[in-house]
Design a protein around this motif. Sequence first.
Motif, PDB file in Angstrom:
ATOM      1  N   GLN A   1      47.293  20.733  39.478  1.00 50.07           N
ATOM      2  CA  GLN A   1      47.616  21.156  38.281  1.00 50.07           C
ATOM      3  C   GLN A   1      48.776  22.008  38.576  1.00 50.07           C
ATOM      4  O   GLN A   1      49.684  22.378  37.412  1.00 50.07           O
ATOM      5  CB  GLN A   1      46.493  21.717  37.605  1.00 50.07           C
TER       6      GLN A   1
ATOM      7  N   LYS B   1      55.024  21.249  39.435  1.00 45.69           N
ATOM      8  CA  LYS B   1      55.926  21.259  38.327  1.00 45.69           C
ATOM      9  C   LYS B   1      56.179  19.914  37.595  1.00 45.69           C
ATOM     10  O   LYS B   1      55.642  18.863  38.293  1.00 45.69           O
ATOM     11  CB  LYS B   1      57.181  21.976  38.366  1.00 45.69           C
ATOM     12  N   LEU B   2      56.679  20.006  36.574  1.00 43.51           N
ATOM     13  CA  LEU B   2      57.166  18.524  36.064  1.00 43.51           C
ATOM     14  C   LEU B   2      57.872  17.920  36.747  1.00 43.51           C
ATOM     15  O   LEU B   2      58.888  18.247  37.728  1.00 43.51           O
ATOM     16  CB  LEU B   2      57.961  18.883  34.621  1.00 43.51           C
TER      17      LEU B   2
ATOM     18  N   PRO C   1      53.535  15.530  34.955  1.00 41.99           N
ATOM     19  CA  PRO C   1      54.081  15.209  33.771  1.00 41.99           C
ATOM     20  C   PRO C   1      55.493  14.931  33.700  1.00 41.99           C
ATOM     21  O   PRO C   1      56.133  15.677  34.310  1.00 41.99           O
ATOM     22  CB  PRO C   1      53.581  16.221  32.663  1.00 41.99           C
TER      23      PRO C   1
ATOM     24  N   GLN D   1      57.054  15.073  30.892  1.00 44.40           N
ATOM     25  CA  GLN D   1      57.502  16.297  29.920  1.00 44.40           C
ATOM     26  C   GLN D   1      56.425  17.161  29.592  1.00 44.40           C
ATOM     27  O   GLN D   1      55.085  16.732  29.751  1.00 44.40           O
ATOM     28  CB  GLN D   1      57.864  15.400  28.534  1.00 44.40           C
ATOM     29  N   GLU D   2      56.741  18.323  29.191  1.00 43.74           N
ATOM     30  CA  GLU D   2      55.615  19.363  28.617  1.00 43.74           C
ATOM     31  C   GLU D   2      54.658  18.580  27.609  1.00 43.74           C
ATOM     32  O   GLU D   2      54.943  17.802  26.736  1.00 43.74           O
ATOM     33  CB  GLU D   2      56.223  20.422  28.337  1.00 43.74           C
ATOM     34  N   GLY D   3      53.011  18.725  27.798  1.00 42.47           N
ATOM     35  CA  GLY D   3      52.172  18.079  26.939  1.00 42.47           C
ATOM     36  C   GLY D   3      51.834  16.586  27.163  1.00 42.47           C
ATOM     37  O   GLY D   3      51.093  16.248  26.631  1.00 42.47           O
ATOM     38  N   GLU D   4      52.505  16.073  28.132  1.00 45.63           N
ATOM     39  CA  GLU D   4      51.891  14.745  28.644  1.00 45.63           C
ATOM     40  C   GLU D   4      51.059  14.755  29.748  1.00 45.63           C
ATOM     41  O   GLU D   4      51.060  15.823  30.602  1.00 45.63           O
ATOM     42  CB  GLU D   4      53.330  13.860  29.235  1.00 45.63           C
TER      43      GLU D   4
ATOM     44  N   ASP E   1      46.554  26.863  28.974  1.00 50.00           N
ATOM     45  CA  ASP E   1      46.602  25.459  28.193  1.00 50.00           C
ATOM     46  C   ASP E   1      46.078  24.408  29.253  1.00 50.00           C
ATOM     47  O   ASP E   1      46.324  24.431  30.512  1.00 50.00           O
ATOM     48  CB  ASP E   1      48.110  25.138  27.885  1.00 50.00           C
TER      49      ASP E   1
ATOM     50  N   GLN F   1      45.503  20.787  31.272  1.00 54.67           N
ATOM     51  CA  GLN F   1      46.495  19.538  31.474  1.00 54.67           C
ATOM     52  C   GLN F   1      45.558  18.352  31.508  1.00 54.67           C
ATOM     53  O   GLN F   1      44.515  18.372  32.330  1.00 54.67           O
ATOM     54  CB  GLN F   1      46.900  20.078  32.950  1.00 54.67           C
TER      55      GLN F   1
END
Length: 331
Positions: free
Chosen positions: A63, A66-67, A91, A93-96, A264, A266
């Motif tokens: 977790q 980084k991206l 991920p 992108q952020e949120g994926e 948030d 993941q």
Amino acid sequence: MTFAEKLAWDDTVLPFQLDRSDIRGRVARLDGVLDGVLRQHAYPPGVEALVAEMTLLTALIGQTIKLRWKLQLQVQSNGPVRMIATDYYGPSQEGEPARIRAYASYDADRLNDSAPFEQLGEGYFAIMIDQGRGMEPYKGITPLAGDSLSACAEAYFAQSEQLPTRFSLSFGRSTEGSGGEHWRAGGVMLQHMPKASPSISGGGSGEGGLLGAQDMLDDEEGEHWNRANILLDTVEELELIGPSVAPTDLLLRLFHEETPRVFDAQPVRFGCTCSEERVRQSLSIYSAKDIEKMTTEGGRVTADCQFCGAHYDLDPATLGFEGESGSGDEG
């Protein structure tokens, strides 16, 4: 907790921080990820348990990357279970969601009735981080130690990062009201926040001279660390796995006096990066004579992905650096 809430927390990793104790951590719940990893193979029970534990550790540790980075955990041993490998893909992108895959290699005729960890023998636990093209990958290794893969991971962070780390994990087959049986896993990871310049000399006080928390923390830090670990010791297996207790409720139950602060969550998913294009690329270094040696009696070159079980059946004439261009292969 409602069914919808249960689903919302499945296959997620929730990062948190204990502000009073200068400790960070993560809570992970895996359901579909483990199903995706384990249904690809008919592992014996002991091997299955090791792969489940390694997958859960990968989710908790991964977790932080980084991206678009890649984290790999690997165990190599001279025991019946020769290797366990997991990949965590950050991920795009952020949120994926992040993606996890895993597999094990073992000698079936050498497996015995001992505990899963005892099937490993002597070897090492390694963590590798790939930051992307143009960057040198990082790799850290520590000997297999303790009585579990989580103990090996704790030893790794102590030796390689000088970070006191603790895992509390639970995993196994779960039967729900429908009567269906599937794997679930859950766990908590605690880790002391990094120091600006840790100064450690000589061997540690742990097994084989390995470092322990007491070797890395001063009196006040050690008191905070011990208190958080005593609180974590009160966790029950069903609280870790869920689905009846939300991770946020679990943190409040365990650490309400430590002032937990959550970030948030993941999402994580089972995912493999194999493809026909990658198989062709891996074979592109071979000559036509080499490709001929790989060709089956049926006149095909085949390959199987160890992670997801995908099967590739290719025309040898289109492979290697001497092969016909294009991949228009209908075999």
